[in-house]
Write a protein that holds these residues in place. Structure first.
Motif, short mmCIF file in Angstrom:
data_model
loop_
_atom_site.label_atom_id
_atom_site.label_comp_id
_atom_site.label_asym_id
_atom_site.label_seq_id
_atom_site.Cartn_x
_atom_site.Cartn_y
_atom_site.Cartn_z
N ARG A 164 20.64 -15.07 25.03
CA ARG A 164 20.54 -14.38 23.73
C ARG A 164 19.34 -13.45 23.73
NH1 ARG A 164 20.33 -17.93 18.26
NH2 ARG A 164 19.07 -16.56 16.99
N ARG A 211 28.48 -10.64 16.48
CA ARG A 211 27.26 -10.92 15.73
C ARG A 211 27.18 -9.93 14.57
NH1 ARG A 211 23.82 -15.34 16.30
NH2 ARG A 211 22.23 -14.06 15.30
N ASN A 269 24.31 -10.77 23.66
CA ASN A 269 24.46 -11.94 24.50
C ASN A 269 24.76 -11.48 25.93
OD1 ASN A 269 25.31 -14.45 25.53
ND2 ASN A 269 25.61 -15.08 23.40
N GLY A 318 27.73 -20.54 24.71
CA GLY A 318 26.66 -19.58 24.94
C GLY A 318 27.09 -18.16 24.65
N GLU A 319 28.37 -17.92 24.72
CA GLU A 319 28.95 -16.60 24.45
C GLU A 319 30.44 -16.82 24.24
OE1 GLU A 319 29.54 -14.19 27.99
OE2 GLU A 319 29.20 -15.95 29.22
N ARG A 320 31.13 -15.79 23.79
CA ARG A 320 32.56 -15.92 23.56
C ARG A 320 33.27 -16.20 24.89
NH1 ARG A 320 37.09 -12.65 23.49
NH2 ARG A 320 38.69 -13.55 22.15
N ASP A 330 26.87 -14.83 12.83
CA ASP A 330 28.12 -14.54 13.55
C ASP A 330 29.20 -14.17 12.53
OD1 ASP A 330 27.49 -14.94 16.30
OD2 ASP A 330 27.43 -17.08 15.95
N ASP A 380 36.02 -24.67 24.94
CA ASP A 380 35.04 -23.73 24.40
C ASP A 380 34.41 -24.39 23.17
OD1 ASP A 380 33.70 -21.49 23.51
OD2 ASP A 380 35.49 -20.51 22.70
N HIS A 381 33.13 -24.27 23.00
CA HIS A 381 32.52 -24.75 21.76
C HIS A 381 31.37 -23.85 21.36
CE1 HIS A 381 30.13 -26.62 24.85
NE2 HIS A 381 29.61 -27.57 24.11
N TRP A 382 31.11 -23.83 20.04
CA TRP A 382 30.23 -22.81 19.47
C TRP A 382 29.02 -23.45 18.80
CZ3 TRP A 382 29.97 -21.89 13.90
CH2 TRP A 382 29.18 -20.80 13.56
N TRP A 383 27.84 -22.95 19.18
CA TRP A 383 26.63 -23.40 18.50
C TRP A 383 25.51 -22.43 18.77
CZ3 TRP A 383 22.88 -26.53 21.58
CH2 TRP A 383 23.29 -26.79 22.89
N GLN A 384 24.30 -22.79 18.32
CA GLN A 384 23.17 -21.86 18.40
C GLN A 384 21.88 -22.64 18.66
OE1 GLN A 384 23.26 -20.54 14.20
NE2 GLN A 384 24.29 -18.71 14.98
N THR A 385 20.88 -21.94 19.12
CA THR A 385 19.56 -22.56 19.28
C THR A 385 19.17 -23.26 17.98
OG1 THR A 385 18.96 -20.77 20.77
CG2 THR A 385 17.15 -22.07 19.87
P1 AMP Z 1 21.93 -19.24 21.50
O1 AMP Z 1 21.07 -19.43 20.31
O2 AMP Z 1 21.25 -18.60 22.64
O3 AMP Z 1 22.67 -20.49 21.86
O4 AMP Z 1 23.04 -18.18 21.07
C1 AMP Z 1 23.84 -18.44 19.97
C2 AMP Z 1 24.82 -17.33 19.78
O5 AMP Z 1 25.63 -17.19 20.96
C3 AMP Z 1 25.80 -17.62 18.67
O6 AMP Z 1 25.29 -17.29 17.40
C4 AMP Z 1 26.97 -16.75 19.08
O7 AMP Z 1 26.75 -15.41 18.75
C5 AMP Z 1 26.96 -16.90 20.59
N1 AMP Z 1 27.82 -18.00 21.00
C6 AMP Z 1 27.44 -19.22 21.43
N2 AMP Z 1 28.51 -19.97 21.76
C7 AMP Z 1 29.61 -19.22 21.50
C8 AMP Z 1 31.03 -19.43 21.62
N3 AMP Z 1 31.51 -20.56 22.09
N4 AMP Z 1 31.85 -18.43 21.25
C9 AMP Z 1 31.36 -17.26 20.77
N5 AMP Z 1 30.03 -17.00 20.65
C10 AMP Z 1 29.16 -17.96 21.01
#
Ligand code: AMP
Ligand code: COA
Length: 631
Positions: free
Chosen positions: A503, A492, A498, A364-366, A477, A385-390
């Motif tokens: 977001r 971003r 965030n 959801g954030e760094r 990102d 930690d894992h990274w994704w988006q809506t």
């Molecule tokens: P959302 O669409 O609300 O899930 O927000 C997505 C955005 O949150 C991403 O494009 C990133 O900018 C940030 N984000 C989500 N997860 C991470 C993460 N694990 N590390 C860094 N940024 C993240």
């Protein structure tokens, strides 16, 4: 198979990889192939037919899991707790779907859901899915105006709302917010269903509202309606750079196939396990990992109505994990920071038996390394930690624990999952060498379950995501990939910020501030915050001849953002300045102001119109407490 083998298998034959994954889902008519080169960015399993509610609910009853608890509602804020079995869930959802159908809801109709963290929110989503209706859940922390914007865009036939939500110290009155939104919107729903909560019984609007319970009396339960694989399951609005949110569309088949794959391979969860995503149904995490993901694989999901701290204390998470034998938790780093602030030594953790708890996932954030280390030490489980988006609906980059736990590198969400060819590009769209910062992009096509387009806005979809780097999806990102293929997300590239894992669009806030009669010009920036990651901060230039005192204007704009965007915007600070720093071509230098507010070194941009303004900005920011003492 190792992670490397799995990723290589996907690279070698994506069709075979996703067709095999599709075997975990029940189909009314199996798809003839996985990828369909159609629509603006491709579609998945388009000629198969299936039903999402069948996959998430009914099939588990058929398979003998009817008595297993599907949903646990744990609500410290209302001091209540209850479980709903898969059989009960099927019957409740079939009844609700039957009542919606009797009121005219059918396949393709849109239904907005505006509800707090109660199981009925999931039931409403699943009832829509049962009929092939397209739901759009709106987060409860948004104000009436935001709801109105979504009503106009999604043009729902019905709205399902609760009478109220409960936040610490206050009841959130949903019904007046709903009424205001419908009044403001140009589109009007045919009817609204109101779920009356004990905490507040709302007065129904005659001719428009029906009560959740009574409108189900005597109605035939509805069976699952098969829909095409590329039928939209839902629309979820997310912040873009303007006040008009983006309606992310999710197709039914790819969504379920991808979620089922991740439940096993990322979260190591299977039927019978207990999984807890400590988020809200209004966000993508709630859609994917409170509702559809765990239920599709026959796990037990937790609907938690509370906060990491203050409901009643910083042990809430540990109590839930212990009492419900949770195997994995998905949370936002900000929640862990909040817990740590209250209980720095982690003493409360020692009071709980967490032996069923295997992994903590953060997104959801760094995730700052300090927070990860603290959680690792205190909880003695891997912290992932894992990274994704809506937009993607499921992780792009993660440590695939269900396949193998790769070495954890603090500060990195780890490696690309199968389906995603993640690359870092320079401004001209060329891949950069390892370790070099650039725009993070994903080579097309995107995998199943990701957005195929934006609702009513195919052009915006192309412009926002596909046109900047032809052949790639632009994530928005910036970051880099190291020699081992680990990605690091640094910032971003747009005006999205965030705040506490939420977001938000600074552009949307600027639109609100500009509407104040005394404001001539403004900028909203995201400044570093030790708890919430970022906080919005407004800089206001007032119109000449304004008599209203600065403090009064600030108070009013703070109220306006809360009133029009909602409390979730957490817009609390603004300062009045004489002018804003700009380039000679008139672009406001927001990034430079962020650096000043965060106390980071910066270079005065060569294109700046008048460098002296930066000192004025620094003085104004100091006056409102920035840079913060200890960030
Ligand atoms: P959302 O669409 O609300 O899930 O927000 C997505 C955005 O949150 C991403 O494009 C990133 O900018 C940030 N984000 C989500 N997860 C991470 C993460 N694990 N590390 C860094 N940024 C993240
Ligand atoms: N309905 C109505 N109002 C809501 C709301 C909801 N569903 N969710 C939040 N709000 C309100 C809060 O009450 C608060 O209002 P206030 O200004 O009157 O205090 C405001 O919106 C800001 O909320 P939040 O940013 O959540 O701050 P907080 O101070 O209430 O709590 C944390 C701070 C860290 C405890 C909290 O942000 C948290 O638990 N975050 C987890 C993040 C998360 O779940 N992210 C989802 C993506 S994984």
């Amino acid at each position: 198979m190792s992670y490397r083998d799995t990723y290589a298998a996907w690279q070698a034959d994506p069709e075979a990889f996703w067709m095999e994954a599709a075997g975990k889902i029940d189909w009314d008519r199996p798809p003839s192939r996985a990828f369909f080169d159609q629509g603006p960015a491709g579609e998945w399993f388009a000629d198969g037919t299936l039903n999402a509610c069948w996959n998430a609910v009914d099939r588990h009853v058929e398979a003998g899991r009817g008595d297993q608890v599907a949903i646990i509602h744990d609500s410290p804020i209302t001091r209540s707790m209850r479980g709903i079995t898969y059989r009960e869930l099927r019957d409740r959802v079939a009844s609700l779907a039957g009542a919606l159908r009797a009121k005219g809801i059918q396949k393709g109709d849109r239904v907005i859901i505006y509800m707090p963290m109660v199981p009925e929110a999931l039931e409403a989503m699943l009832a829509c899915a049962r009929l092939g209706a397209i739901h759009s859940v709106v987060f409860g922390g948004f104000a009436a105006h935001e709801l109105a914007v979504r009503i106009n865009d999604a043009t729902p036939k019905a709205i399902i709302a609760a009478s109220c939500g409960v936040e610490p110290g206050r009841v959130v009155h949903y019904k007046p917010l709903l009424d205001r939104a419908i009044e403001e919107a140009t589109h009007k729903p045919d009817f609204c269903v109101i779920f009356q909560r004990e905490q507040e019984v709302a007065e129904l609007t005659p001719g428009r509202d029906v009560a959740w319970h009574s409108f189900q009396y005597g109605v035939e339960p509805a069976e699952c309606v098969p829909v095409e694989g590329n039928h939209p399951a839902y629309i979820l609005y997310t912040s873009g750079t303007t006040g008009q949110p983006k309606g992310v569309v999710r197709h039914t088949a790819g969504h379920l196939v991808a979620l089922a794959w991740t439940m096993k391979n990322v979260y190591d969860i299977q039927a019978g396990d207990v999984f807890w995503a400590a988020s809200d149904v209004g966000w993508v995490v709630g859609h994917s990992y409170i509702c559809y993901g765990p239920l599709t694989v026959g796990a037990t999901t937790i609907v938690f109505e509370g906060k990491p701290v203050g409901t009643p204390d910083a042990a809430a998470y540990w109590r839930v994990i212990q009492n419900h034998r949770v195997k994995s938790v998905f949370s936002a780093p900000t929640a862990i920071r909040a817990i740590r602030r209250e209980d720095p030594e982690g003493k409360l953790i020692e009071d709980y038996n967490l032996r069923h708890f295997k992994t903590l996932y953060l997104a959801g954030e760094r995730a700052d390394p300090d927070t990860i280390q603290w959680a690792e030490q205190k909880l003695r489980v891997p912290v992932i930690d894992h990274w994704w988006q809506t937009e993607t609906g499921w992780p792009i980059v993660a440590n695939p624990v269900g396949i193998e736990l790769l070495p954890v590198k603090h500060g990195s969400p780890s490696v690309a999952l199968p389906g995603y060819d993640v690359q870092v590009l320079d401004e001209a769209g060329h891949p950069v060498p390892a370790g070099t910062l650039g725009a993070v992009a994903i080579k097309l096509p995107l995998p199943p379950g990701t957005l195929p387009t934006l609702w009513n806005a195919e052009d915006r979809f192309r412009k926002s995501y596909l046109s900047h780097f032809p052949g790639y999806y632009e994530t928005g990102d910036a970051g880099y990939i190291d020699q081992d293929g680990y990605l690091y997300i640094m910032a971003r590239t747009d005006d999205v910020i965030n705040v506490a894992g939420h977001r938000l669009s600074t552009g949307a806030m600027e639109e609100v501030l500009s509407a104040h009669p005394a404001v001539a010009e403004c900028a909203v920036i995201g400044v570093a915050d030790s708890l919430k990651g970022q906080m919005p901060l407004g800089l206001l230039c007032l119109k000449k001849g304004t008599n209203t005192p600065d403090a009064q204007v600030v108070k009013e704009v703070v109220g306006m953002v809360r009133d029009q965007i909602g409390p979730v915007a957490a817009f609390k600070t603004a300062c009045v300045v004489d002018r804003l720093p700009k380039t000679r071509s008139g672009k406001i230098l927001r990034a430079t102001m962020v650096k000043i507010a965060d106390g980071e070194p910066f270079k005065t941009p060569a294109t700046i119109d008048d460098p002296a303004i930066l000192d004025e900005i620094a003085a104004a920011l100091r006056a409102v407490g920035y840079p913060q003492a200890a960030v």
